[in-house]
Design an enzyme around this catalytic site. Sequence first.
Site, PDB file in Angstrom:
ATOM      1  N   LYS A   5       0.671  -1.183  -0.028  1.00 41.68           N
ATOM      2  CA  LYS A   5      -0.167   0.205  -0.026  1.00 41.68           C
ATOM      3  C   LYS A   5       0.908   1.229   0.039  1.00 41.68           C
ATOM      4  CE  LYS A   5      -1.547   1.448   4.077  1.00 41.68           C
ATOM      5  NZ  LYS A   5      -1.334   2.876   4.292  1.00 41.68           N
ATOM      6  N   ASP A 102      -5.026  12.319  13.187  1.00 38.80           N
ATOM      7  CA  ASP A 102      -5.843  10.957  13.075  1.00 38.80           C
ATOM      8  C   ASP A 102      -5.478  10.118  14.288  1.00 38.80           C
ATOM      9  OD1 ASP A 102      -3.209  10.102  13.115  1.00 38.80           O
ATOM     10  OD2 ASP A 102      -3.096   9.524  10.836  1.00 38.80           O
TER      11      ASP A 102
HETATM   12  N1  EPU Z   1       6.802  13.939  11.081  1.00 41.42           N
HETATM   13  C1  EPU Z   1       6.933  15.300  11.430  1.00 41.42           C
HETATM   14  N2  EPU Z   1       6.818  16.159  10.535  1.00 41.42           N
HETATM   15  C2  EPU Z   1       6.613  15.828   9.263  1.00 41.42           C
HETATM   16  C3  EPU Z   1       6.559  14.502   8.957  1.00 41.42           C
HETATM   17  C4  EPU Z   1       6.667  13.497   9.807  1.00 41.42           C
HETATM   18  O1  EPU Z   1       6.988  15.833  12.825  1.00 41.42           O
HETATM   19  O2  EPU Z   1       6.924  16.730   8.350  1.00 41.42           O
HETATM   20  C5  EPU Z   1       6.845  12.866  12.134  1.00 41.42           C
HETATM   21  C6  EPU Z   1       5.653  12.043  12.407  1.00 41.42           C
HETATM   22  O3  EPU Z   1       4.626  12.719  13.072  1.00 41.42           O
HETATM   23  C7  EPU Z   1       6.011  11.058  12.966  1.00 41.42           C
HETATM   24  C8  EPU Z   1       7.484  10.573  12.380  1.00 41.42           C
HETATM   25  O4  EPU Z   1       7.871  11.970  12.077  1.00 41.42           O
HETATM   26  O5  EPU Z   1       6.349  11.164  14.381  1.00 41.42           O
HETATM   27  C9  EPU Z   1       7.260   9.547  11.276  1.00 41.42           C
HETATM   28  O6  EPU Z   1       6.507   9.990  10.260  1.00 41.42           O
HETATM   29  P1  EPU Z   1       6.925   9.748   8.763  1.00 41.42           P
HETATM   30  O7  EPU Z   1       6.705  10.951   7.925  1.00 41.42           O
HETATM   31  O8  EPU Z   1       7.919   8.806   8.609  1.00 41.42           O
HETATM   32  O9  EPU Z   1       5.558   8.832   8.356  1.00 41.42           O
HETATM   33  P2  EPU Z   1       4.418   9.130   7.148  1.00 41.42           P
HETATM   34  O10 EPU Z   1       5.207   9.270   5.956  1.00 41.42           O
HETATM   35  O11 EPU Z   1       3.365  10.037   7.504  1.00 41.42           O
HETATM   36  C10 EPU Z   1       4.426   6.544   6.543  1.00 41.42           C
HETATM   37  C11 EPU Z   1       3.294   5.554   6.364  1.00 41.42           C
HETATM   38  C12 EPU Z   1       2.844   4.969   7.786  1.00 41.42           C
HETATM   39  C13 EPU Z   1       4.079   4.373   8.684  1.00 41.42           C
HETATM   40  C14 EPU Z   1       5.111   5.765   8.656  1.00 41.42           C
HETATM   41  C15 EPU Z   1       6.212   5.153   9.417  1.00 41.42           C
HETATM   42  C16 EPU Z   1       2.199   5.919   4.263  1.00 41.42           C
HETATM   43  C17 EPU Z   1       0.981   6.230   3.616  1.00 41.42           C
HETATM   44  N3  EPU Z   1       2.153   5.853   5.621  1.00 41.42           N
HETATM   45  O12 EPU Z   1       3.706   7.575   7.222  1.00 41.42           O
HETATM   46  O13 EPU Z   1       1.980   3.958   7.544  1.00 41.42           O
HETATM   47  O14 EPU Z   1       3.520   4.010   9.881  1.00 41.42           O
HETATM   48  O15 EPU Z   1       5.688   6.086   7.486  1.00 41.42           O
HETATM   49  O16 EPU Z   1       7.042   4.292   8.824  1.00 41.42           O
HETATM   50  O17 EPU Z   1       3.263   5.629   3.601  1.00 41.42           O
HETATM   51  C18 EPU Z   1      -0.094   2.807   7.741  1.00 41.42           C
HETATM   52  O18 EPU Z   1       0.220   2.181   6.609  1.00 41.42           O
HETATM   53  O19 EPU Z   1      -1.186   2.683   8.292  1.00 41.42           O
HETATM   54  C19 EPU Z   1       0.638   3.749   8.293  1.00 41.42           C
HETATM   55  C20 EPU Z   1       0.359   4.544   8.878  1.00 41.42           C
END
Ligand code: EPU
Length: 410
Positions: A5, A102
């Site tokens: 996904k 969320d």
């Molecule tokens: N964060 C910030 N600022 C930002 C971006 C992230 O503070 O601008 C923080 C987040 O709040 C969090 C951490 O950094 O505490 C990690 O976030 P990250 O950006 O790595 O995650 P994401 O891209 O929002 C993706 C997956 C998640 C998965 C995470 C970590 C997708 C669509 N989502 O989220 O998957 O848990 O990486 O591996 O790729 C899921 O599939 O159900 C899911 C939630």
Amino acid sequence: MAGAKNSALKLMAAAVLAPGCHTLRNVPRIADVTLMAELLERMGARVTRGADEPDVVTIEVPDVMVPEAPYDLVEKMRASIVVLGPLLARFGEARVSVPGGDDFGHRPIDMHLRALEELGATFTTSHGVIEGRAERLLGTRILLEYPSVGATENLLMAAVTAKGTTVIDNAAREPEIEDLAAFLVGMGADVSGAGGSTITIEGVERLHPVEHTVVPDRIEAATYLAAVGLAGGSIAIEGARADHMKMLLDKLGAMGLRVDDGGDRLWVTAPERPGRLTSVDVATLPYPGVATDYKPLLVALLSVADGVGILTENVFAGRFRYIPELVRMGADIRVEGHHAVVRGVEALSGAPVRAPDIRAGAALVVAGLAAEGETLVADAHHVARGYQDLVGNLARLGADVALVPGVGGA
Ligand code: EPU
């Protein structure tokens, strides 16, 4: 294994970078992919699933698009934010609704915006909409303060057609980032180092459509590993990649689950009954650490393992909402800050519970396999967002599980 996904959604967004007809194979049949298809269609693309080959999705990207991700879609799927980078790169403008909080709590996108600003984009936010502009993005060296998956992806997609060289330091290293880079390279981009902490992108003038197969879903594979750990038995998980799940497999091995790498499949065998898994301590970390998405599955496993396991969440501080649901099923879990202390019990007992998000929902379903009596998981629509036929697959493996139409959106 279905395609991941968290790769498929980004590859669909990346298709915006080049007009023409892209073909994606191994695209999971899940609700989030349907939402991303709807978003691309609202922007002017045509997205079609093969009638005879339902895992194949074609995306026809037009010359002119509406560079906009409206709130009704962003609200349903946060991952919509990844259109920001490709839209800025291709059209020099993008309007994306600010994602709300969320089930994991507040999830900021400050790193995405700061990184894109370093490439020369400017942003204003009003009435809940981020408006980005960029005359021409210019490559530069960018140090991410945290290896955010989404920020790395947005930056990578924005940089492929920027002028000059972009270097991303402290980039996320997830297999899905490598898959995105491979997709972009297939389109004619010049990207090296993806999968490591430093990614180098030489901007190119133009990209072209591509055909690509989505990487297998490691979180889905882990869900079936957990199902065996909870329900016992032995299965083969076709297409699962051990090299994408090393740290998790080490932990599961330490708990007593036998996992053999068969190259293009994983063989998993639970201890002989009345054997029980042994508790371990686990901390979630960015890849190659144990992913936060595995955590609800690990907590479910620990809840019936022998001993006490401490699970520390280092990625999403608020990602513990499913724990009261497991406690309703008889688990002995105490949450202290970002630690869950899980004291294994002999058996869970089936109960009505509620799925708070995709992964937690799947964990409650597999926990139900180990519980005495019936478990009814409400809000099962969360599970359908990320899993292609979890219930059907578990039933084919011998589990007594069924979708109950009308129960909380199932
Ligand atoms: N964060 C910030 N600022 C930002 C971006 C992230 O503070 O601008 C923080 C987040 O709040 C969090 C951490 O950094 O505490 C990690 O976030 P990250 O950006 O790595 O995650 P994401 O891209 O929002 C993706 C997956 C998640 C998965 C995470 C970590 C997708 C669509 N989502 O989220 O998957 O848990 O990486 O591996 O790729 C899921 O599939 O159900 C899911 C939630």
